[in-house]
Write an enzyme that holds these catalytic residues in place. Structure first.
Site, PDB file in Angstrom:
ATOM      1  CG  LEU A   1      34.166  20.604  79.421  1.00  0.00           C
ATOM      2  CD1 LEU A   1      35.321  21.147  78.596  1.00  0.00           C
ATOM      3  CD2 LEU A   1      33.553  21.726  80.261  1.00  0.00           C
ATOM      4  N   GLY A   2      31.158  17.605  77.597  1.00  0.00           N
ATOM      5  CA  GLY A   2      30.211  17.152  76.575  1.00  0.00           C
ATOM      6  C   GLY A   2      30.658  15.831  75.982  1.00  0.00           C
ATOM      7  NE  ARG A   3      29.393  10.652  78.106  1.00  0.00           N
ATOM      8  CZ  ARG A   3      29.226  11.111  79.322  1.00  0.00           C
ATOM      9  NH1 ARG A   3      28.476  12.188  79.513  1.00  0.00           N
ATOM     10  NH2 ARG A   3      29.802  10.539  80.350  1.00  0.00           N
ATOM     11  N   GLY A   4      30.577  13.515  72.239  1.00  0.00           N
ATOM     12  CA  GLY A   4      30.270  13.455  70.813  1.00  0.00           C
ATOM     13  C   GLY A   4      30.053  12.002  70.443  1.00  0.00           C
ATOM     14  N   GLY A   5      29.776  11.774  69.179  1.00  0.00           N
ATOM     15  CA  GLY A   5      29.534  10.422  68.720  1.00  0.00           C
ATOM     16  C   GLY A   5      30.725   9.504  68.985  1.00  0.00           C
TER      17      GLY A   5
ATOM     18  CG  ASP B   1      29.897  18.315  60.991  1.00  0.00           C
ATOM     19  OD1 ASP B   1      28.729  18.465  60.586  1.00  0.00           O
ATOM     20  OD2 ASP B   1      30.187  17.731  62.054  1.00  0.00           O
TER      21      ASP B   1
HETATM   22  P1  ATP Z   1      30.517  14.562  67.045  1.00  0.00           P
HETATM   23  O1  ATP Z   1      31.952  14.351  67.412  1.00  0.00           O
HETATM   24  O2  ATP Z   1      29.731  13.306  67.063  1.00  0.00           O
HETATM   25  O3  ATP Z   1      30.339  15.377  65.799  1.00  0.00           O
HETATM   26  P2  ATP Z   1      30.237  16.782  68.793  1.00  0.00           P
HETATM   27  O4  ATP Z   1      30.620  17.746  67.745  1.00  0.00           O
HETATM   28  O5  ATP Z   1      29.158  17.229  69.695  1.00  0.00           O
HETATM   29  O6  ATP Z   1      29.828  15.395  68.174  1.00  0.00           O
HETATM   30  P3  ATP Z   1      32.722  16.978  70.254  1.00  0.00           P
HETATM   31  O7  ATP Z   1      33.481  17.884  69.361  1.00  0.00           O
HETATM   32  O8  ATP Z   1      33.440  15.799  70.766  1.00  0.00           O
HETATM   33  O9  ATP Z   1      31.481  16.321  69.611  1.00  0.00           O
HETATM   34  O10 ATP Z   1      32.176  17.812  71.447  1.00  0.00           O
HETATM   35  C1  ATP Z   1      31.304  17.307  72.416  1.00  0.00           C
HETATM   36  C2  ATP Z   1      30.839  18.461  73.275  1.00  0.00           C
HETATM   37  O11 ATP Z   1      31.939  18.907  74.072  1.00  0.00           O
HETATM   38  C3  ATP Z   1      30.394  19.644  72.453  1.00  0.00           C
HETATM   39  O12 ATP Z   1      29.019  19.678  72.384  1.00  0.00           O
HETATM   40  C4  ATP Z   1      30.939  20.854  73.173  1.00  0.00           C
HETATM   41  O13 ATP Z   1      29.910  21.463  73.920  1.00  0.00           O
HETATM   42  C5  ATP Z   1      31.978  20.302  74.139  1.00  0.00           C
HETATM   43  N1  ATP Z   1      33.307  20.781  73.715  1.00  0.00           N
HETATM   44  C6  ATP Z   1      34.038  20.321  72.676  1.00  0.00           C
HETATM   45  N2  ATP Z   1      35.210  20.975  72.571  1.00  0.00           N
HETATM   46  C7  ATP Z   1      35.218  21.898  73.571  1.00  0.00           C
HETATM   47  C8  ATP Z   1      36.138  22.917  73.979  1.00  0.00           C
HETATM   48  N3  ATP Z   1      37.289  23.102  73.352  1.00  0.00           N
HETATM   49  N4  ATP Z   1      35.802  23.674  75.037  1.00  0.00           N
HETATM   50  C9  ATP Z   1      34.626  23.485  75.679  1.00  0.00           C
HETATM   51  N5  ATP Z   1      33.712  22.561  75.341  1.00  0.00           N
HETATM   52  C10 ATP Z   1      33.989  21.766  74.299  1.00  0.00           C
END
Ligand code: ATP
Length: 393
Positions: A19-23, A173
């Site tokens: 669905l996505g990636r974070g840092g 944040d």
């Molecule tokens: P970082 O952790 O670096 O601050 P981030 O906020 O983008 O980055 P995540 O919270 O890991 O990181 O989320 C990564 C992506 O995954 C997000 O952009 C979001 O679109 C998707 N995502 C996160 N949580 C959910 C969820 N509960 N349902 C659907 N998509 C999600």
């Protein structure tokens, strides 16, 4: 071996799309295996988001901690001298999510945590799946929208924040990317998520959200003073300003200049799009963007505010220019986020110069440089220790 230590994510969930990636994480969609076996038709309840917080190698988790549902798990203790930054983030997010489960959930506007698994790759948070998209993506999908619609958004965020702040959790944040709609229906709730940088009152950590955009960061966070619930209210003020104008309140050609404007609370309503916006909305923004924290309304105050409850929010559609500007702002932000993510995940891109130029400045603060250094340290460690193939794609 205790019962919990034998629980495996793959026993209970089929992990499907990314669905996505974070840092520090990867988020994938999961389907409860029991629902597949039982051919349960209610897919909404059986689909989840699995956020895997990856742990770096090189440390041994200390003693067992109780998870919210009473299972014993071995989770790292909080000791900033012994653990790396990503371990610190990993631990922090779990501590905060556990507090949310204990003190806040279920709440319509705060992401729900269903379960936690731990294995050699890290910790997997099984979360409520939000399939309705990010806040700004949905807003710009419309040609025009009204102050009233914006007030509904603010009301939902304020409601989530009020519950979090009551539980002594500060998000720290808050930004539109961390607000996702639960589903694609018109009346879908908006959920606050991503508690990786949040804090709880008895658990102060040293990480400051200064990596990436500073658009939503409060003056007190920038100047390293105490970050509190009021800091979240500042971020909400920035979100509201953008919702009503399509542009952030503090703009400048360099990061340093932007910081100075934030520290001075130097914003205005001079753009012609503000002409038709109600006095009540502008007054609310001015209060939320007060440099003095005590002057900002609390989340509970907001829930009684005439504009937020919709009484003084105009129902006429705003200038279409607002959507056009918001589209541009959102596209720029996405491009920048994608570029940073690609640099962070690419081994070729370990060069400070490239990331610095992506971040758009020769003007980084000491703090940002320190954060960059920590990120690079993490990438180097990833290169050597990577075990999860998804992180290396
Ligand atoms: P970082 O952790 O670096 O601050 P981030 O906020 O983008 O980055 P995540 O919270 O890991 O990181 O989320 C990564 C992506 O995954 C997000 O952009 C979001 O679109 C998707 N995502 C996160 N949580 C959910 C969820 N509960 N349902 C659907 N998509 C999600």
């Amino acid at each position: 071996m205790s019962r919990i230590e034998r629980r495996k994510l793959s026993d209970d969930y089929e992990v499907v799309d990314v669905l996505g990636r974070g840092g520090f994480s990867i988020v994938r969609k999961g389907i409860r295996k029991s629902s597949i076996r039982e051919k349960n038709q209610n897919q909404n309840q059986n689909q989840v988001a699995i956020k895997t917080l990856r742990r770096l190698g090189g440390y041994t988790p200390p003693g067992p901690l109780q998870t919210y549902h009473g299972h014993k798990k071995r989770l790292p203790s909080w000791n900033q001298n012994q653990i790396s930054i990503s371990d610190a983030l990993l631990t922090n997010e779990i501590v905060v999510m556990r507090r949310i489960v204990e003190k806040v959930s279920p709440h319509t506007n705060v992401i729900n945590l269903y379960d936690v698994y731990e294995d050699v790759d890290g910790v997997h948070l099984v979360l409520e799946l939000c399939s309705g998209g990010e806040l700004f993506d949905r807003i710009i999908a419309q040609e025009r929208y009204s102050e009233f619609e914006a007030s509904v958004v603010v009301q939902q965020i304020a409601s989530g924040l009020a519950a979090l702040h009551k539980a002594n959790i500060v998000h720290r944040d808050l930004k539109p990317e961390n607000c996702l709609f639960l589903d694609s229906s018109a009346r879908s709730p908006l959920k606050i998520m991503d508690f990786g940088l949040s804090s709880v009152e008895d658990h102060t950590d040293p990480i400051i959200a200064l990596f990436g955009s500073i658009d939503y960061v409060s003056p007190e966070a920038l100047s390293r003073r105490e970050v509190s619930a009021a800091s979240d209210m500042w971020s909400l003020g920035v979100i509201l300003y953008i919702l009503l104008s399509g542009c952030p309140p503090f703009t400048a050609s360099t990061n340093r200049e932007k910081q100075q404007r934030i520290l001075a609370g130097d914003f205005n309503f001079e753009d012609p799009t503000w002409k038709t916006i109600s006095f009540s909305a502008k007054d609310l923004i001015s209060r939320l963007l007060s440099v003095e924290t005590y002057k900002r309304p609390t989340a509970s105050d907001l829930l009684k505010h005439p504009w937020v409850i919709g009484d003084s929010a105009k129902e006429e559609l705003m200038d279409s220019e607002v959507v056009t500007k918001l589209q541009r702002f959102n596209a720029r932000r996405k491009l920048r986020a994608a570029a940073i993510a690609s640099v962070l995940s690419s081994k070729v891109a370990l060069r400070t110069k490239r990331l610095k130029s992506l971040l758009g400045s020769n003007d980084l603060t000491t703090e940002e440089i320190e954060n960059l250094r920590l990120h690079f340290k993490r990438i180097c460690a990833n290169g050597e220790n990577a075990t999860l193939s998804e992180f290396e794609e």
